[in-house]
Design a protein around this motif. Sequence first.
Motif, short mmCIF file in Angstrom:
data_model
loop_
_atom_site.label_atom_id
_atom_site.label_comp_id
_atom_site.label_asym_id
_atom_site.label_seq_id
_atom_site.Cartn_x
_atom_site.Cartn_y
_atom_site.Cartn_z
N SER A 1 4.67 6.68 45.16
CA SER A 1 3.62 6.94 44.18
C SER A 1 2.26 7.10 44.85
N VAL A 2 1.95 6.19 45.75
CA VAL A 2 0.66 6.20 46.43
C VAL A 2 0.48 7.48 47.25
N ALA A 3 1.50 7.86 47.99
CA ALA A 3 1.42 9.07 48.81
C ALA A 3 1.17 10.30 47.94
N ALA A 4 1.84 10.36 46.79
CA ALA A 4 1.66 11.50 45.88
C ALA A 4 0.26 11.52 45.29
N GLN A 5 -0.24 10.35 44.90
CA GLN A 5 -1.58 10.27 44.32
C GLN A 5 -2.66 10.63 45.34
N LEU A 6 -2.50 10.14 46.56
CA LEU A 6 -3.49 10.44 47.59
C LEU A 6 -3.51 11.93 47.93
N LYS A 7 -2.38 12.57 47.86
CA LYS A 7 -2.34 14.02 48.07
C LYS A 7 -3.19 14.73 47.02
N LEU A 8 -3.10 14.25 45.77
CA LEU A 8 -3.89 14.84 44.70
C LEU A 8 -5.39 14.63 44.93
N VAL A 9 -5.74 13.42 45.34
CA VAL A 9 -7.15 13.09 45.57
C VAL A 9 -7.71 13.92 46.72
N LYS A 10 -6.96 14.01 47.80
CA LYS A 10 -7.44 14.74 48.98
C LYS A 10 -7.58 16.24 48.69
N ASN A 11 -6.73 16.76 47.80
CA ASN A 11 -6.77 18.20 47.49
C ASN A 11 -7.57 18.53 46.23
N LEU A 12 -8.25 17.53 45.67
CA LEU A 12 -8.98 17.73 44.42
C LEU A 12 -10.10 18.77 44.60
N THR A 13 -10.08 19.77 43.73
CA THR A 13 -11.10 20.82 43.76
C THR A 13 -12.03 20.67 42.56
N ALA A 14 -13.11 21.41 42.62
CA ALA A 14 -14.07 21.40 41.51
C ALA A 14 -13.41 21.92 40.23
N GLU A 15 -12.49 22.88 40.37
CA GLU A 15 -11.80 23.47 39.22
C GLU A 15 -10.92 22.46 38.50
N ASP A 16 -10.37 21.50 39.23
CA ASP A 16 -9.48 20.50 38.63
C ASP A 16 -10.19 19.20 38.29
N SER A 17 -11.46 19.12 38.59
CA SER A 17 -12.21 17.89 38.33
C SER A 17 -12.21 17.55 36.84
N GLY A 18 -11.97 16.28 36.52
CA GLY A 18 -11.98 15.82 35.14
C GLY A 18 -10.63 15.85 34.46
N LYS A 19 -9.60 16.36 35.14
CA LYS A 19 -8.28 16.45 34.54
C LYS A 19 -7.56 15.10 34.54
N PHE A 20 -6.55 15.01 33.67
CA PHE A 20 -5.61 13.90 33.69
C PHE A 20 -4.24 14.48 34.00
N VAL A 21 -3.67 14.09 35.14
CA VAL A 21 -2.39 14.63 35.56
C VAL A 21 -1.45 13.49 35.96
N THR A 22 -0.19 13.81 36.14
CA THR A 22 0.76 12.84 36.65
C THR A 22 0.65 12.77 38.17
N HIS A 23 1.37 11.84 38.78
CA HIS A 23 1.34 11.75 40.24
C HIS A 23 1.91 13.01 40.89
N ASN A 24 2.61 13.81 40.09
CA ASN A 24 3.14 15.08 40.58
C ASN A 24 2.12 16.21 40.47
N GLY A 25 0.97 15.91 39.89
CA GLY A 25 -0.07 16.91 39.76
C GLY A 25 0.08 17.83 38.57
N ASN A 26 0.98 17.46 37.65
CA ASN A 26 1.23 18.31 36.48
C ASN A 26 1.59 17.42 35.29
N SER A 27 2.50 17.85 34.44
CA SER A 27 2.92 17.04 33.29
C SER A 27 4.33 16.46 33.47
N GLU A 28 4.82 16.46 34.70
CA GLU A 28 6.12 15.85 34.99
C GLU A 28 5.91 14.37 35.30
N TRP A 29 6.31 13.51 34.35
CA TRP A 29 5.94 12.10 34.42
C TRP A 29 6.77 11.30 35.42
N PHE A 30 7.95 11.79 35.80
CA PHE A 30 8.81 10.99 36.66
C PHE A 30 9.17 11.73 37.95
#
Length: 267
Positions: free
Chosen positions: A238-267
Amino acid sequence: MVSWAVTGATRGIGFGFVDNLSSDSNNQVFALIRSRSSAGPLEELAAKRGNIHIVVTDIADPKKLEEAAAEVSKVTAGALDVLILNAGSAVPETSGLPPTAFHGKKEALENEVNENIKNNLFSNIFVIEAFLELIRKGTEKKIAFVSSSSGDVEFTRITGISAVLGYSIAKAGMNMVMTKYAVELANEGIRTLSMSPGWVATDAAEAVTGDPEIRKFFLNAFHKLDPTVTGPIPVETSVAAQLKLVKNLTAEDSGKFVTHNGNSEWF
């Protein structure tokens, strides 16, 4: 060096963030915790890795948070690159009740909602406000919030999980707060993100889903979204997936709520 501050770093996902990040000597990691008395594993890790700094504070106390920010500032020359808001809890004991169970129980309802708002929403705002000036002077300028699927309308609607009322309200509310910060601070280059960590094998999760009947209930609910789910994922995953999202966060995606997969896939 990239500087990171993580709240709720004593155990579970918070400790996982500190462990992952501190494995890279190019990171400075500030572990914000409530007390050192229960931070044995964190203390041991910090003794081995010089880039971990343990900061004792109270996220419900703005004054103590200002002191914590000042402590961090002394090490980083007044800046902070990434703030991860991980601390939170499902309180009080009524968290297992659905909305109708509070009929005629005004005080219990108010306590269920207010305690969660205090612990999972106000405290996070206090942390952001205390560290915002450091973030402004950082290079990355990112704020990430570890949210929950409980705070998502569609997840709740499809799974049919009606409990954890106050916790869900607080997480959903904080998701909106993060979006508000994103739009307000966009011109300053500051980006925010809310993330569901997934179903993670933490001590806190085990306390809830460790009972066979309760685990069966949750699996049946989760299967409505994903029939392949068999159980929680490791903290490290979980942590590795979340950190990938944080490190790749762009201005276009700022403010979003996503899953650890970066989309709407919860598991």
